[in-house]
Design an enzyme around this catalytic site. Structure first.
Site, mmCIF file in Angstrom:
data_model
loop_
_atom_site.group_PDB
_atom_site.id
_atom_site.type_symbol
_atom_site.label_atom_id
_atom_site.label_comp_id
_atom_site.label_asym_id
_atom_site.label_seq_id
_atom_site.Cartn_x
_atom_site.Cartn_y
_atom_site.Cartn_z
ATOM 1 N N TYR A 49 -30.115 2.659 -47.144
ATOM 2 C CA TYR A 49 -29.155 2.804 -48.232
ATOM 3 C C TYR A 49 -28.035 1.990 -48.421
ATOM 4 C CZ TYR A 49 -31.567 7.478 -49.031
ATOM 5 O OH TYR A 49 -32.378 8.462 -49.305
ATOM 6 N N HIS A 103 -38.692 8.218 -42.829
ATOM 7 C CA HIS A 103 -38.319 7.970 -44.412
ATOM 8 C C HIS A 103 -39.755 8.223 -45.192
ATOM 9 C CE1 HIS A 103 -35.421 5.904 -47.374
ATOM 10 N NE2 HIS A 103 -35.940 7.125 -47.803
HETATM 11 N N1 LIG Z 1 -36.316 10.628 -48.683
HETATM 12 C C1 LIG Z 1 -36.375 10.098 -49.751
HETATM 13 O O1 LIG Z 1 -37.290 9.380 -49.929
HETATM 14 C C2 LIG Z 1 -35.183 10.179 -50.760
HETATM 15 C C3 LIG Z 1 -35.664 9.496 -52.116
HETATM 16 C C4 LIG Z 1 -34.571 9.784 -53.249
HETATM 17 C C5 LIG Z 1 -33.518 10.282 -52.945
HETATM 18 N N2 LIG Z 1 -33.015 10.734 -51.653
HETATM 19 C C6 LIG Z 1 -31.683 11.529 -51.322
HETATM 20 O O2 LIG Z 1 -31.747 12.423 -51.890
HETATM 21 C C7 LIG Z 1 -30.229 12.218 -52.688
HETATM 22 C C8 LIG Z 1 -30.371 12.823 -54.256
HETATM 23 O O3 LIG Z 1 -31.286 12.372 -54.913
HETATM 24 P P1 LIG Z 1 -30.974 11.111 -56.203
HETATM 25 O O4 LIG Z 1 -29.761 10.627 -55.849
HETATM 26 O O5 LIG Z 1 -32.323 10.423 -56.268
HETATM 27 O O6 LIG Z 1 -30.996 12.133 -57.495
HETATM 28 P P2 LIG Z 1 -30.179 13.299 -58.052
HETATM 29 O O7 LIG Z 1 -29.200 14.066 -56.764
HETATM 30 O O8 LIG Z 1 -31.224 14.316 -58.498
HETATM 31 O O9 LIG Z 1 -29.486 12.878 -59.350
HETATM 32 C C9 LIG Z 1 -28.278 12.088 -59.256
HETATM 33 C C10 LIG Z 1 -27.798 11.588 -60.501
HETATM 34 O O10 LIG Z 1 -27.426 12.921 -61.088
HETATM 35 C C11 LIG Z 1 -26.233 12.327 -61.770
HETATM 36 N N3 LIG Z 1 -25.546 13.715 -61.548
HETATM 37 C C12 LIG Z 1 -25.095 14.519 -60.288
HETATM 38 N N4 LIG Z 1 -24.318 15.511 -60.518
HETATM 39 C C13 LIG Z 1 -24.368 15.840 -61.920
HETATM 40 C C14 LIG Z 1 -24.127 16.892 -62.919
HETATM 41 N N5 LIG Z 1 -23.508 17.943 -62.136
HETATM 42 N N6 LIG Z 1 -24.332 16.735 -64.111
HETATM 43 C C15 LIG Z 1 -24.881 15.524 -64.579
HETATM 44 N N7 LIG Z 1 -25.189 14.695 -63.837
HETATM 45 C C16 LIG Z 1 -25.161 14.797 -62.576
HETATM 46 C C17 LIG Z 1 -25.466 11.562 -60.968
HETATM 47 O O11 LIG Z 1 -24.600 10.722 -61.424
HETATM 48 P P3 LIG Z 1 -23.067 10.561 -61.019
HETATM 49 O O12 LIG Z 1 -23.063 9.918 -59.783
HETATM 50 O O13 LIG Z 1 -22.571 9.707 -62.149
HETATM 51 O O14 LIG Z 1 -22.546 12.068 -61.067
HETATM 52 C C18 LIG Z 1 -26.891 10.748 -60.563
HETATM 53 O O15 LIG Z 1 -27.063 9.703 -61.760
HETATM 54 C C19 LIG Z 1 -30.215 10.728 -52.657
HETATM 55 O O16 LIG Z 1 -28.938 10.366 -52.932
HETATM 56 C C20 LIG Z 1 -30.763 10.687 -51.258
HETATM 57 O O17 LIG Z 1 -29.622 10.816 -50.372
HETATM 58 C C21 LIG Z 1 -33.983 10.606 -50.393
#
Ligand SMILES: NC(=O)c1ccc[n+]([C@@H]2O[C@H](COP(=O)([O-])OP(=O)(O)OC[C@H]3O[C@@H](n4cnc5c(N)ncnc54)[C@H](OP(=O)(O)O)[C@@H]3O)[C@@H](O)[C@H]2O)c1
Length: 266
Positions: A49, A103
């Protein structure tokens, strides 16, 4: 349940019920400092990341005691997992992490050699617990059969729009905790009419409903946000409860949706 609540993993250690994702954070140290101030106590990262140095810097300067935060990181599928466990700690400026995950499974097999490296890392004190991410039921079973060690967590993409009750039953049976990544569908389904209707009924936002659905299911969401108002909003999910009927209504939204392409565990 409140923001300081925890769930007990199959090794007896505790994991916070909600954490902060850090993939694609724009200003990592600032966001981590803000999140810690708001009361987030779990941070999810990975060696790929690019956020580990910023997280390490923020944690070091925060004054929050090591025992008061929970750090999750990962090794990549092409890594020497033990060596990566060491380099992760260097980047994070930590002596141990709380949870270390593979991962994703390697292109062939279940990653038995990587799993051995993680077991060694745990036995040597580099991490408290070990688990997997993006694993199917059959791949988890292979790892268990090869080592006798059950992962504490499977971190997978998980939301009302994309989940699997078969995976949830399997996880419950093996006492594996599901950590829900992309729990907000990467903001792609927040304006779904059925979801918006439920949100309106509870006087909450769609994002809060998606997080609350996870909490009531016993799965652990790790929403990512760079914005203070979203960080705050995503923690305000402990002052209401979805009815059984609305939990079922949310389950009905399942279309095995993945914001990243496909759900690797279905
Ligand atoms: N193990 C894996 O393969 C894997 C894969 C993907 C992700 N992950 C982990 O999971 C975490 C979360 O998943 P993700 O980042 O893919 O997606 P997510 O948390 O589902 O969504 C993040 C998005 O939602 C927006 N957001 C956040 N809070 C909000 C709210 N209250 N209202 C409206 N929009 C909102 C954020 O924008 P803003 O930043 O502008 O608020 C960003 O664009 C990652 O950051 C990572 O740590 C792991």
């Amino acid at each position: 349940m409140d923001k300081d609540s925890t769930l007990t993993l199959n090794t007896g250690t505790n994991i916070p019920v909600l954490g902060l994702g850090t993939w694609q954070l724009e200003s990592t140290p600032d966001t981590i400092v803000k999140a810690l101030e708001l009361g987030y106590r779990m941070i999810d990262t990975s060696s790929d990341y690019g956020s580990q140095p910023g997280i390490g810097e923020a944690l070091k300067n925060s004054g929050v005691k090591r025992s008061e935060f929970y750090l999750v990181t990962k090794v990549e599928e092409t890594d020497d997992s033990y060596e990566r466990a060491i380099s992760n700690l260097k980047e994070l400026q930590l002596e141990y992490v709380d949870l270390l995950l593979i991962h994703r499974p390697p292109s062939e097999g279940s990653g038995k050699e990587m799993w051995k490296g993680l077991i060694q890392a745990r036995d040597d004190g580099l991490t408290k617990d070990i688990g997997v991410s993006n694993y199917s039921i059959s791949l988890i079973n292979e790892l268990i059969e090869s080592s006798g060690e059950i992962p504490v967590v499977n971190q997978i993409e998980w939301s009302p729009f994309g989940h699997s009750m078969e995976m949830l039953s399997f996880a419950k049976e093996k006492d594996i905790t599901i950590q829900a990544y992309s729990p907000l569908t990467r903001a792609k389904r927040l304006d779904n009419p059925s979801l918006s209707q439920i949100a309106e009924k509870y006087g909450k936002t769609s994002a809060q409903i998606l997080l609350r659905w996870n909490l009531q299911l016993g799965t652990v969401p790790i929403p990512k946000s760079d914005k203070i108002e979203h960080l705050r909003e995503n923690l305000k999910v402990f002052d209401f409860e979805l009815s059984e009927e609305d939990m079922n209504n949310l389950n009905q939204l399942n279309e095995h949706y993945s914001s990243l392409g496909s759900l690797p565990y279905v």
